[in-house]
Motif scaffolding. Structure first.
Motif, PDB file in Angstrom:
ATOM      1  N   ASP A 323      42.608  26.256  46.846  1.00 37.51           N
ATOM      2  CA  ASP A 323      43.125  27.041  45.718  1.00 37.51           C
ATOM      3  C   ASP A 323      42.242  26.906  44.482  1.00 37.51           C
ATOM      4  OD1 ASP A 323      45.276  27.842  47.238  1.00 37.51           O
ATOM      5  OD2 ASP A 323      46.713  26.444  46.341  1.00 37.51           O
ATOM      6  N   GLU A 324      41.507  25.807  44.398  1.00 32.50           N
ATOM      7  CA  GLU A 324      40.789  25.442  43.178  1.00 32.50           C
ATOM      8  C   GLU A 324      39.928  26.560  42.583  1.00 32.50           C
ATOM      9  OE1 GLU A 324      39.759  22.740  40.077  1.00 32.50           O
ATOM     10  OE2 GLU A 324      41.309  22.644  41.622  1.00 32.50           O
ATOM     11  N   PRO A 325      39.057  27.203  43.374  1.00 31.23           N
ATOM     12  CA  PRO A 325      38.195  28.219  42.760  1.00 31.23           C
ATOM     13  C   PRO A 325      38.889  29.551  42.478  1.00 31.23           C
ATOM     14  CG  PRO A 325      37.333  27.472  44.902  1.00 31.23           C
ATOM     15  CD  PRO A 325      38.731  26.994  44.787  1.00 31.23           C
ATOM     16  N   TRP A 326      40.029  29.779  43.099  1.00 27.91           N
ATOM     17  CA  TRP A 326      40.612  31.113  43.104  1.00 27.91           C
ATOM     18  C   TRP A 326      41.850  31.294  42.244  1.00 27.91           C
ATOM     19  CZ3 TRP A 326      37.117  34.033  45.314  1.00 27.91           C
ATOM     20  CH2 TRP A 326      36.286  33.485  46.300  1.00 27.91           C
ATOM     21  N   VAL A 327      42.747  30.354  42.274  1.00 27.38           N
ATOM     22  CA  VAL A 327      44.035  30.521  41.581  1.00 27.38           C
ATOM     23  C   VAL A 327      43.870  30.188  40.104  1.00 27.38           C
ATOM     24  CG1 VAL A 327      46.449  29.812  41.484  1.00 27.38           C
ATOM     25  CG2 VAL A 327      45.264  29.950  43.697  1.00 27.38           C
ATOM     26  N   PRO A 328      44.182  31.121  39.200  1.00 24.99           N
ATOM     27  CA  PRO A 328      44.013  30.873  37.759  1.00 24.99           C
ATOM     28  C   PRO A 328      44.861  29.682  37.304  1.00 24.99           C
ATOM     29  CG  PRO A 328      44.417  33.203  38.190  1.00 24.99           C
ATOM     30  CD  PRO A 328      44.683  32.480  39.476  1.00 24.99           C
ATOM     31  N   LYS A 329      44.262  28.821  36.502  1.00 26.71           N
ATOM     32  CA  LYS A 329      45.004  27.657  35.995  1.00 26.71           C
ATOM     33  C   LYS A 329      45.954  28.056  34.879  1.00 26.71           C
ATOM     34  CE  LYS A 329      41.413  24.313  37.220  1.00 26.71           C
ATOM     35  NZ  LYS A 329      40.661  25.273  38.050  1.00 26.71           N
ATOM     36  N   ASN A 330      45.580  29.052  34.095  1.00 24.19           N
ATOM     37  CA  ASN A 330      46.435  29.563  33.021  1.00 24.19           C
ATOM     38  C   ASN A 330      46.565  31.077  33.179  1.00 24.19           C
ATOM     39  OD1 ASN A 330      46.748  27.019  31.483  1.00 24.19           O
ATOM     40  ND2 ASN A 330      44.545  27.246  31.155  1.00 24.19           N
ATOM     41  N   PRO A 331      47.383  31.499  34.132  1.00 25.14           N
ATOM     42  CA  PRO A 331      47.507  32.946  34.361  1.00 25.14           C
ATOM     43  C   PRO A 331      48.126  33.639  33.149  1.00 25.14           C
ATOM     44  CG  PRO A 331      49.201  31.745  35.556  1.00 25.14           C
ATOM     45  CD  PRO A 331      48.273  30.717  34.999  1.00 25.14           C
ATOM     46  N   PRO A 332      47.778  34.891  32.908  1.00 23.90           N
ATOM     47  CA  PRO A 332      48.356  35.624  31.776  1.00 23.90           C
ATOM     48  C   PRO A 332      49.867  35.796  31.949  1.00 23.90           C
ATOM     49  CG  PRO A 332      47.115  37.103  33.223  1.00 23.90           C
ATOM     50  CD  PRO A 332      46.833  35.706  33.689  1.00 23.90           C
ATOM     51  N   LYS A 333      50.561  35.801  30.848  1.00 23.79           N
ATOM     52  CA  LYS A 333      52.011  35.978  30.880  1.00 23.79           C
ATOM     53  C   LYS A 333      52.349  37.413  31.287  1.00 23.79           C
ATOM     54  CE  LYS A 333      52.677  32.519  27.255  1.00 23.79           C
ATOM     55  NZ  LYS A 333      53.159  32.264  25.880  1.00 23.79           N
ATOM     56  N   ALA A 334      53.599  37.599  31.690  1.00 30.73           N
ATOM     57  CA  ALA A 334      54.042  38.934  32.131  1.00 30.73           C
ATOM     58  C   ALA A 334      53.809  39.959  31.026  1.00 30.73           C
ATOM     59  CB  ALA A 334      55.511  38.886  32.516  1.00 30.73           C
ATOM     60  N   GLY A 335      53.139  41.052  31.381  1.00 32.54           N
ATOM     61  CA  GLY A 335      52.865  42.120  30.425  1.00 32.54           C
ATOM     62  C   GLY A 335      51.638  41.881  29.570  1.00 32.54           C
ATOM     63  N   GLU A 336      51.027  40.710  29.709  1.00 29.70           N
ATOM     64  CA  GLU A 336      49.839  40.386  28.919  1.00 29.70           C
ATOM     65  C   GLU A 336      48.581  40.696  29.715  1.00 29.70           C
ATOM     66  OE1 GLU A 336      49.196  36.634  26.228  1.00 29.70           O
ATOM     67  OE2 GLU A 336      48.469  36.147  28.231  1.00 29.70           O
ATOM     68  N   LYS A 337      47.660  41.404  29.101  1.00 23.63           N
ATOM     69  CA  LYS A 337      46.421  41.752  29.779  1.00 23.63           C
ATOM     70  C   LYS A 337      45.487  40.544  29.808  1.00 23.63           C
ATOM     71  CE  LYS A 337      46.406  46.690  28.640  1.00 23.63           C
ATOM     72  NZ  LYS A 337      45.634  47.786  27.986  1.00 23.63           N
ATOM     73  N   PRO A 338      44.830  40.317  30.932  1.00 24.04           N
ATOM     74  CA  PRO A 338      43.875  39.200  30.995  1.00 24.04           C
ATOM     75  C   PRO A 338      42.722  39.423  30.023  1.00 24.04           C
ATOM     76  CG  PRO A 338      43.680  40.600  32.939  1.00 24.04           C
ATOM     77  CD  PRO A 338      44.896  41.075  32.193  1.00 24.04           C
ATOM     78  N   LYS A 339      42.241  38.348  29.427  1.00 25.82           N
ATOM     79  CA  LYS A 339      41.145  38.444  28.471  1.00 25.82           C
ATOM     80  C   LYS A 339      39.829  38.697  29.206  1.00 25.82           C
ATOM     81  CE  LYS A 339      43.279  35.395  25.032  1.00 25.82           C
ATOM     82  NZ  LYS A 339      43.137  34.129  24.255  1.00 25.82           N
ATOM     83  N   VAL A 340      39.078  39.623  28.685  1.00 27.27           N
ATOM     84  CA  VAL A 340      37.780  39.960  29.268  1.00 27.27           C
ATOM     85  C   VAL A 340      36.694  39.565  28.269  1.00 27.27           C
ATOM     86  CG1 VAL A 340      36.289  41.785  30.153  1.00 27.27           C
ATOM     87  CG2 VAL A 340      38.758  41.874  30.580  1.00 27.27           C
ATOM     88  N   VAL A 341      35.818  38.680  28.697  1.00 29.62           N
ATOM     89  CA  VAL A 341      34.722  38.241  27.838  1.00 29.62           C
ATOM     90  C   VAL A 341      33.477  39.067  28.179  1.00 29.62           C
ATOM     91  CG1 VAL A 341      33.270  36.312  27.140  1.00 29.62           C
ATOM     92  CG2 VAL A 341      35.676  35.914  27.738  1.00 29.62           C
ATOM     93  N   LYS A 342      33.034  39.846  27.216  1.00 30.45           N
ATOM     94  CA  LYS A 342      31.862  40.687  27.433  1.00 30.45           C
ATOM     95  C   LYS A 342      30.597  39.921  27.064  1.00 30.45           C
ATOM     96  CE  LYS A 342      34.041  45.200  26.783  1.00 30.45           C
ATOM     97  NZ  LYS A 342      33.992  46.492  26.037  1.00 30.45           N
ATOM     98  N   LYS A 343      29.637  39.932  27.978  1.00 37.36           N
ATOM     99  CA  LYS A 343      28.363  39.266  27.720  1.00 37.36           C
ATOM    100  C   LYS A 343      27.413  40.216  27.004  1.00 37.36           C
ATOM    101  CE  LYS A 343      28.494  36.143  31.710  1.00 37.36           C
ATOM    102  NZ  LYS A 343      27.775  35.702  32.940  1.00 37.36           N
ATOM    103  N   ARG A 344      26.625  39.655  26.116  1.00 38.57           N
ATOM    104  CA  ARG A 344      25.616  40.460  25.442  1.00 38.57           C
ATOM    105  C   ARG A 344      24.521  40.814  26.444  1.00 38.57           C
ATOM    106  NH1 ARG A 344      23.093  38.361  19.872  1.00 38.57           N
ATOM    107  NH2 ARG A 344      25.243  38.885  19.259  1.00 38.57           N
ATOM    108  N   PRO A 345      24.103  42.085  26.496  1.00 37.25           N
ATOM    109  CA  PRO A 345      23.052  42.469  27.453  1.00 37.25           C
ATOM    110  C   PRO A 345      21.766  41.679  27.217  1.00 37.25           C
ATOM    111  CG  PRO A 345      24.081  44.415  26.474  1.00 37.25           C
ATOM    112  CD  PRO A 345      24.570  43.232  25.705  1.00 37.25           C
ATOM    113  N   MET A 346      21.057  41.412  28.284  1.00 34.50           N
ATOM    114  CA  MET A 346      19.787  40.695  28.188  1.00 34.50           C
ATOM    115  C   MET A 346      18.775  41.541  27.425  1.00 34.50           C
ATOM    116  SD  MET A 346      17.430  39.262  31.316  1.00 34.50           S
ATOM    117  CE  MET A 346      18.820  38.347  31.994  1.00 34.50           C
ATOM    118  N   ALA A 347      18.180  40.953  26.390  1.00 35.24           N
ATOM    119  CA  ALA A 347      17.185  41.663  25.600  1.00 35.24           C
ATOM    120  C   ALA A 347      15.852  41.707  26.338  1.00 35.24           C
ATOM    121  CB  ALA A 347      17.009  40.992  24.246  1.00 35.24           C
ATOM    122  N   LEU A 348      15.053  42.692  26.009  1.00 36.13           N
ATOM    123  CA  LEU A 348      13.736  42.816  26.632  1.00 36.13           C
ATOM    124  C   LEU A 348      12.910  41.555  26.397  1.00 36.13           C
ATOM    125  CD1 LEU A 348      11.643  44.567  28.108  1.00 36.13           C
ATOM    126  CD2 LEU A 348      11.000  45.517  25.887  1.00 36.13           C
ATOM    127  N   ALA A 349      13.073  40.925  25.249  1.00 35.71           N
ATOM    128  CA  ALA A 349      12.299  39.729  24.917  1.00 35.71           C
ATOM    129  C   ALA A 349      12.585  38.568  25.862  1.00 35.71           C
ATOM    130  CB  ALA A 349      12.594  39.306  23.478  1.00 35.71           C
TER     131      ALA A 349
END
Length: 362
Positions: A323-349
């Motif tokens: 279960d360790e890698p798969w089951v969320p340790k702090n699942p979102p509450k009912a009706g709450e959308k999971p948080k999505v962390v957007k990564k900054r695109p890799m710069a050409l540099a």
């Protein structure tokens, strides 16, 4: 456009202004932006009048004029790519619709690099068909193309009719506009866990035909049965992956942990060395991901560290199936959308300096 035509083009597709790509306004063949001069010895030609209109009026009605001759030695101006270090690298590499006309070379690392002298996998071969062609990701280092052709030729020998080949790399490699974080140096390929049919798929089918997941059920449920579906998974799948991993050019093959477990159970012989290359990873339940080692002559190409010793069927795999890698340790509450962390695109540099040469080569 067929592939031979595409392979000869090394221009850049039009890109939305929001991407920040800058091209010179002159384009070959546009009379308004880059007119062909009229030699002084031609009718109507003189030192002060160097262009000719594309239409003229006859009785007030615009009609095309006779096409003018191109003076000997005239060369149309090519669009000039302006590179900005801070802009997302994916915008530049996603816009390139043809390979860099340079010596074949994988540059950088699998998730931070680019590809010079890329070759395309033809859409159709005797025992393969390329999928999702609209993405223009059927490009790779010539060694990858050779490997795929060899694997496809051997597929019927293990009982597999032929390969359906998914994403390889973009024409010049680099970060993609969407999807993979790797596949950047032309040494990665996704091969579907769906057998090639006994007919040629249409262009529409290649875009829309669905994947087939090998999972028995969801993985993110506590106590889930994390195994392959016996109604879909067969020993023929296993034989194909074994053949793919046994090639000395292969560094790793990524599969879902459930598939890795099925492969560990499948191999009854004494030679289990090929299993070391097959690594469990997120996703990869409808395809397996082949990664080649850096080819000879690819200066600046960075291999991964070798896989750990052993067949990979022990405690490491046990963790992946828990279960360790798969089951969320702090699942979102009912009706709450999971948080999505957007990564900054890799710069050409962030890419190796040689990737600028790859982008601007014409």
């Amino acid at each position: 456009m067929n592939k031979p035509e595409r392979a000869k083009r090394i221009s850049f597709r039009p890109v939305l202004a929001g991407f920040g790509l800058l091209l010179a306004v002159s384009t070959a063949g546009s009379a308004s932006a880059n007119p062909v001069p009229i030699p002084a010895d031609k009718p109507g030609g003189n030192a002060s009048d160097t262009t000719q209109p594309s239409v003229t009026a006859v009785a007030g009605v615009p009609v095309p004029v006779r096409k003018r001759d191109i003076p000997e030695g005239y060369v149309a101006k090519k669009p000039e790519l302006v590179l900005r270090s801070q802009l997302p690298a994916k915008d530049y590499f996603g816009a390139a619709d043809g390979p860099a006309p340079l010596k074949a070379r994988a540059i950088g690392s699998y998730a931070k690099g680019c590809l010079a002298g890329g070759a395309s996998l033809p859409p159709d071969g005797p025992t393969w068909q390329a999928m999702r062609l609209s993405r223009n990701r059927n490009w790779g280092h010539p060694e990858l193309i050779d490997y795929l052709k060899d694997l496809a030729a051997d597929a019927p020998k293990v009982g597999w009719n032929g390969l359906l080949v998914g994403d390889l790399a973009q024409p010049r490699g680099g970060p993609m506009l969407f999807g993979h974080s790797s596949h950047q140096i032309g040494l990665d390929a996704d091969i579907w866990l769906r057998e090639m049919p006994n007919r040629r798929l249409t262009a529409e089918e290649r875009e829309e035909i669905p994947f087939i997941s090998m999972l028995k059920g969801p993985l993110d449920v506590k106590g889930a049965d994390r195994s392959v579906d016996p109604a879909k998974w067969t020993d023929t799948h296993a034989r194909l992956i074994r053949r793919a991993a046994s090639d000395k050019r292969v560094a790793r093959i990524f599969v879902n942990p459930t598939i890795k477990k099925a492969l560990c159970d499948f191999e009854k012989g004494e030679d289990r060395a090929w299993l070391r290359k097959v690594r469990p990873w997120w996703g990869h339940h409808y395809h397996f991901h082949v990664r080649l080692s850096c080819p000879a002559g690819s200066t600046g190409c960075k291999n991964q560290d070798p896989p750990p010793p052993g067949d990979g069927c022990g405690s490491h795999l046990t963790y992946w199936l828990s279960d360790e890698p798969w089951v969320p340790k702090n699942p979102p509450k009912a009706g709450e959308k999971p948080k999505v962390v957007k990564k900054r695109p890799m710069a050409l540099a962030a890419l190796p300096n040689d990737c600028r040469t790859v982008l601007t080569a014409n």
